[in-house]
Enzyme design. Structure first.
Site, PDB file in Angstrom:
ATOM      1  N   HIS A 170      -3.174  -4.639 -10.959  1.00 43.78           N
ATOM      2  CA  HIS A 170      -3.012  -3.177 -11.002  1.00 43.78           C
ATOM      3  C   HIS A 170      -2.613  -2.731 -12.417  1.00 43.78           C
ATOM      4  O   HIS A 170      -1.522  -3.042 -12.888  1.00 43.78           O
ATOM      5  CB  HIS A 170      -1.933  -2.757 -10.000  1.00 43.78           C
ATOM      6  CG  HIS A 170      -1.740  -1.269  -9.907  1.00 43.78           C
ATOM      7  ND1 HIS A 170      -2.174  -0.522  -8.831  1.00 43.78           N
ATOM      8  CD2 HIS A 170      -1.154  -0.375 -10.752  1.00 43.78           C
ATOM      9  CE1 HIS A 170      -1.859   0.748  -9.016  1.00 43.78           C
ATOM     10  NE2 HIS A 170      -1.243   0.861 -10.175  1.00 43.78           N
ATOM     11  N   HIS A 215      -2.826   5.617  -7.595  1.00 45.33           N
ATOM     12  CA  HIS A 215      -4.279   5.788  -7.527  1.00 45.33           C
ATOM     13  C   HIS A 215      -4.654   7.251  -7.321  1.00 45.33           C
ATOM     14  O   HIS A 215      -5.718   7.693  -7.752  1.00 45.33           O
ATOM     15  CB  HIS A 215      -4.856   4.935  -6.395  1.00 45.33           C
ATOM     16  CG  HIS A 215      -4.895   3.480  -6.704  1.00 45.33           C
ATOM     17  ND1 HIS A 215      -5.866   2.907  -7.494  1.00 45.33           N
ATOM     18  CD2 HIS A 215      -4.063   2.462  -6.342  1.00 45.33           C
ATOM     19  CE1 HIS A 215      -5.649   1.601  -7.601  1.00 45.33           C
ATOM     20  NE2 HIS A 215      -4.556   1.307  -6.908  1.00 45.33           N
ATOM     21  N   VAL A 261       0.873  -1.179   0.000  1.00 46.50           N
ATOM     22  CA  VAL A 261       0.000   0.000   0.000  1.00 46.50           C
ATOM     23  C   VAL A 261       0.906   1.223   0.000  1.00 46.50           C
ATOM     24  O   VAL A 261       1.620   1.477   0.969  1.00 46.50           O
ATOM     25  CB  VAL A 261      -0.930   0.033   1.235  1.00 46.50           C
ATOM     26  CG1 VAL A 261      -1.776   1.302   1.211  1.00 46.50           C
ATOM     27  CG2 VAL A 261      -1.826  -1.193   1.260  1.00 46.50           C
ATOM     28  N   GLU A 280       1.787  -7.161  -8.545  1.00 44.89           N
ATOM     29  CA  GLU A 280       0.333  -6.981  -8.455  1.00 44.89           C
ATOM     30  C   GLU A 280      -0.302  -7.289  -9.798  1.00 44.89           C
ATOM     31  O   GLU A 280      -0.378  -6.415 -10.681  1.00 44.89           O
ATOM     32  CB  GLU A 280      -0.020  -5.552  -8.020  1.00 44.89           C
ATOM     33  CG  GLU A 280       0.418  -5.212  -6.601  1.00 44.89           C
ATOM     34  CD  GLU A 280      -0.120  -3.869  -6.124  1.00 44.89           C
ATOM     35  OE1 GLU A 280      -0.685  -3.120  -6.956  1.00 44.89           O
ATOM     36  OE2 GLU A 280       0.033  -3.565  -4.926  1.00 44.89           O
ATOM     37  N   ASP A 282      -7.385  -1.043  -9.977  1.00 41.91           N
ATOM     38  CA  ASP A 282      -7.249  -2.447  -9.585  1.00 41.91           C
ATOM     39  C   ASP A 282      -8.465  -3.177 -10.122  1.00 41.91           C
ATOM     40  O   ASP A 282      -9.612  -2.814  -9.802  1.00 41.91           O
ATOM     41  CB  ASP A 282      -7.187  -2.580  -8.059  1.00 41.91           C
ATOM     42  CG  ASP A 282      -5.940  -1.948  -7.465  1.00 41.91           C
ATOM     43  OD1 ASP A 282      -4.949  -1.800  -8.211  1.00 41.91           O
ATOM     44  OD2 ASP A 282      -5.956  -1.594  -6.270  1.00 41.91           O
TER      45      ASP A 282
END
Length: 284
Positions: free
Chosen positions: A255, A197, A189, A252, A204
């Site tokens: 993402h 973001h 995070v 990820e 995501d």
């Protein structure tokens, strides 16, 4: 006496005749001069009229040139703005490059571009160009038979702070120290101010059949399709497997980052991360 009177009369007649003749000549000369003056005046009017016409035409031409110049400048300005908008999609935000203080995304709801996806997008927002592209990508993925939905897109700074602090708490609950927790939390995070973001350019995307943020997400039909086709819509898989030392973020497979179709194809074809691609561009 009579002869003398006749002579006087004759002389008087000739005098009158010469006087009339003189007056006639003067009148003729006057009329001639007046005609010449009229002709000259008419010529002067013609010259003046021509000069006025030329002046008016010059003004018209000047106005047309000015309008053309404005149009050309307007086109160049629009072209520059288009290039700047295109390049703005390449803004690098990672643990070492925080979000520019002056940055502010023009946001739009993804569902505005694909109302049929209501219930799958949860009314997520993104930068307007990214939102339109994401709507098309998720819609096409679902039409291809996969259960794609947007888990998270644009986040405000306040929401990123909340998520980061919650992650630190979870890391602490796993037994890590207060000194270790922030760094470990930042691997999954992003620290507030360094999250893509917050750019409004990342999303995501998960598969409804497996709604979990872990590595097994890569095996879902949604991710297999997205990894193959995302570049066609201007997106890249932002944090590929094995690149954490470059991106600062764990792998990820959910993402996706919008960079525009042109750059997405180049990055996809090169196999590079965004960091590596931008470094390569700087060296060109």
């Amino acid at each position: 006496m009579k002869v003398k009177q006749k002579g006087v009369i004759i002389i008087s007649c000739f005098a009158a005749l010469f006087l009339l003749l003189g007056l006639g000549i003067q009148a003729a000369l006057y009329i001639n001069r007046r005609n010449e003056s009229r002709i000259q005046a008419a010529e002067a009017v013609k010259v003046l009229s021509a000069e006025i016409d030329a002046g008016i035409q010059a003004m018209i031409n000047s106005g047309e040139d000015y309008a053309a110049s404005l149009e050309e400048n307007s086109d160049k300005k629009a072209e520059r703005e288009e290039k700047l908008n295109e390049l703005s999609a390449l803004i690098l935000v990672n643990p070492w490059n925080p979000l520019p203080e002056s940055y502010e995304a023009e946001l739009a709801y993804v569902n505005d571009f694909a109302p049929e996806l209501e219930g799958h997008n949860d009314y997520e927002q993104m930068e307007v160009n990214a939102a339109e592209a994401l709507a098309r990508m998720v819609r096409d993925c679902r039409e291809a038979g996969h259960d794609a939905y947007i888990c998270s897109a644009f986040r405000s700074h306040e929401k990123q702070v909340m998520l980061y602090e919650n992650k630190i708490d979870r890391v602490l609950s796993e037994g890590y120290s207060k000194e270790e927790a922030p760094e470990i939390a930042a691997m999954s995070v992003a620290v507030p101010g360094t999250s893509e973001h917050e750019l409004g350019l990342s999303a995501d995307i998960l598969d409804e059949s497996y709604p979990y943020l872990n590595q097994y997400q890569e095996q879902t039909g949604t991710q297999i399709w997205l990894m193959e086709h995302c570049w066609e819509y201007g997106f890249i898989l932002r944090y590929p497997n094995g690149t954490s030392d470059i991106t600062g973020i764990i792998y990820e497979p959910w993402h996706y980052r919008y960079v525009g179709e042109r750059f997405a194809k180049e990055i996809h074809d090169s196999g590079l991360t965004l960091e590596e691609y931008l470094e390569l561009r700087r060296g060109r």
